[in-house]
Motif scaffolding. Sequence first.
Motif, PDB file in Angstrom:
ATOM      1  N   ARG A 242       0.822  -1.208   0.000  1.00 14.85           N
ATOM      2  CA  ARG A 242       0.000   0.000   0.000  1.00 14.85           C
ATOM      3  C   ARG A 242       0.858   1.260   0.000  1.00 14.85           C
ATOM      4  O   ARG A 242       0.398   2.334   0.361  1.00 14.85           O
ATOM      5  CB  ARG A 242      -0.943  -0.010   1.196  1.00 14.85           C
TER       6      ARG A 242
ATOM      7  N   GLY B 171      -4.813   2.868  -3.508  1.00 14.66           N
ATOM      8  CA  GLY B 171      -4.468   2.114  -2.313  1.00 14.66           C
ATOM      9  C   GLY B 171      -3.546   0.930  -2.519  1.00 14.66           C
ATOM     10  O   GLY B 171      -3.319   0.157  -1.600  1.00 14.66           O
ATOM     11  N   GLU B 172      -2.976   0.782  -3.731  1.00 18.53           N
ATOM     12  CA  GLU B 172      -2.152  -0.399  -3.994  1.00 18.53           C
ATOM     13  C   GLU B 172      -1.068  -0.075  -5.014  1.00 18.53           C
ATOM     14  O   GLU B 172      -1.325   0.580  -6.019  1.00 18.53           O
ATOM     15  CB  GLU B 172      -3.036  -1.522  -4.524  1.00 18.53           C
TER      16      GLU B 172
END
Length: 139
Positions: free
Chosen positions: A91, A129-130
């Motif tokens: 993340r 988020g990644e």
Amino acid sequence: MPAERPEAVADQSVPAHLADTMSYRVATDVRALRAFVSVGALTRGLPPDRVELLTLAVSELATNTLQHTTGGGWVRLWAESGQLFCDVVDRGPTRALGRRMPAADAIRGRGLAIVEQICDEVAVLTSPGETVVRIRLSL
């Protein structure tokens, strides 16, 4: 007839039914992660000398995750069409590729440069988020 060029690593989809996944959260997980990658790569036909390179690359990326992000990450490993793929997912922020190797007396900064030099192809993929660092090695 020219040889068919493999699909760019950034465009490769992850076949869920072929991928093995392992998560890691703390530094002591990296040893088990290296074993997971080594066994998975050997099982998929990567030659032993190339397994060592892949294991080093994944170890460098996982260590970066643990040093520079929170929450750990996970690794996906699969093979298709004569290619071995490995995603190191976390993340954290996007990583910049194309780094030069730091000076010999530099304390830090070699991880991504090493990964880029020892793998056939490396790409960084991001989504909300990644961040995924995707590695490709020819079998």
